[in-house]
Design a protein around this motif. Structure first.
Motif, short mmCIF file in Angstrom:
data_model
loop_
_atom_site.label_atom_id
_atom_site.label_comp_id
_atom_site.label_asym_id
_atom_site.label_seq_id
_atom_site.Cartn_x
_atom_site.Cartn_y
_atom_site.Cartn_z
N UNK A 71 -4.45 14.15 -1.06
CA UNK A 71 -3.98 13.36 -2.20
C UNK A 71 -4.39 11.90 -2.06
N UNK A 72 -4.83 11.32 -3.16
CA UNK A 72 -5.30 9.93 -3.19
C UNK A 72 -4.48 9.20 -4.25
N UNK A 73 -3.72 8.19 -3.83
CA UNK A 73 -2.86 7.44 -4.74
C UNK A 73 -3.44 6.03 -4.91
N UNK A 74 -3.66 5.64 -6.15
CA UNK A 74 -4.13 4.29 -6.44
C UNK A 74 -2.94 3.44 -6.85
N UNK A 75 -2.78 2.29 -6.17
CA UNK A 75 -1.76 1.31 -6.52
C UNK A 75 -2.53 0.04 -6.86
N UNK A 76 -2.50 -0.37 -8.12
CA UNK A 76 -3.43 -1.40 -8.59
C UNK A 76 -2.83 -2.29 -9.67
N UNK A 77 -3.44 -3.45 -9.83
CA UNK A 77 -3.05 -4.35 -10.92
C UNK A 77 -3.72 -3.97 -12.23
N UNK A 78 -4.72 -3.10 -12.18
CA UNK A 78 -5.44 -2.70 -13.39
C UNK A 78 -4.56 -1.83 -14.27
N UNK A 79 -4.21 -2.36 -15.44
CA UNK A 79 -3.24 -1.69 -16.31
C UNK A 79 -3.84 -0.93 -17.47
N UNK A 80 -5.12 -1.12 -17.73
CA UNK A 80 -5.73 -0.49 -18.90
C UNK A 80 -5.75 1.03 -18.75
N UNK A 108 8.69 8.43 -4.25
CA UNK A 108 8.80 9.69 -5.00
C UNK A 108 7.43 10.33 -5.19
N UNK A 109 6.42 9.52 -5.50
CA UNK A 109 5.07 10.04 -5.68
C UNK A 109 4.55 10.64 -4.39
N UNK A 110 4.75 9.96 -3.29
CA UNK A 110 4.28 10.47 -1.99
C UNK A 110 5.02 11.74 -1.62
N UNK A 111 6.31 11.77 -1.82
CA UNK A 111 7.10 12.96 -1.52
C UNK A 111 6.63 14.15 -2.35
N UNK A 112 6.32 13.90 -3.61
CA UNK A 112 5.83 14.97 -4.50
C UNK A 112 4.48 15.50 -4.01
N UNK A 113 3.65 14.62 -3.48
CA UNK A 113 2.30 15.02 -3.09
C UNK A 113 2.20 15.63 -1.71
N UNK A 114 3.02 15.17 -0.78
CA UNK A 114 2.90 15.68 0.60
C UNK A 114 4.16 16.37 1.11
N UNK A 115 5.23 16.30 0.33
CA UNK A 115 6.45 17.01 0.71
C UNK A 115 7.25 16.43 1.77
#
Length: 115
Positions: A71-80, A108-115
């Motif tokens: 799983x790859x999670x992007x946390x960014x300032x890019x809002x478009x 929550x996102x991490x828990x959903x993705x990796x349990x």
């Protein structure tokens, strides 16, 4: 992977406080060097980084054998919406906008993705 030290350390502290082992990198190329040959359950990355941005890091990893299912999670300032769509099309599992960043949402996102 996050190029801003304060954000990188905040995310690291949040994750370690909740029992996750965390490695950090200063940019996409540093991350790629650290990831190659190692095993990770999840990657959290900024998009806007020097030398290799998060889009290119995601694209590169998703093409490599052994990394396509991480799983790859992007946390960014890019809002478009087009940036979010691009990230997800490249293989990101989640796209979190920093202005709406909440510790609970990331966890929550991490828990959903990796349990």
């Amino acid at each position: 992977m996050e190029d801003a030290f304060s954000t990188r350390e905040l995310e690291k502290t949040i994750l370690e406080t909740h029992g996750y082992l965390v490695d950090t990198a200063v940019d996409g190329l540093d991350a790629l060097d650290r990831i190659t040959g190692a095993h990770y359950d999840l990657i959290v990355s900024d998009v806007e980084m020097p030398r290799m941005d998060g889009f290119e890091l995601c694209r590169t990893l998703k093409k490599r054998e052994g990394y396509t299912d991480i799983p790859f999670v992007m946390v960014t300032a890019l809002q478009k919406e087009e940036d979010k769509r691009r990230g997800l099309e490249l293989g990101a599992s989640a796209y979190i906008v920093k202005s709406a960043f909440e510790q609970t949402g990331l966890l929550d996102t991490i828990e959903r993705l990796v349990g």
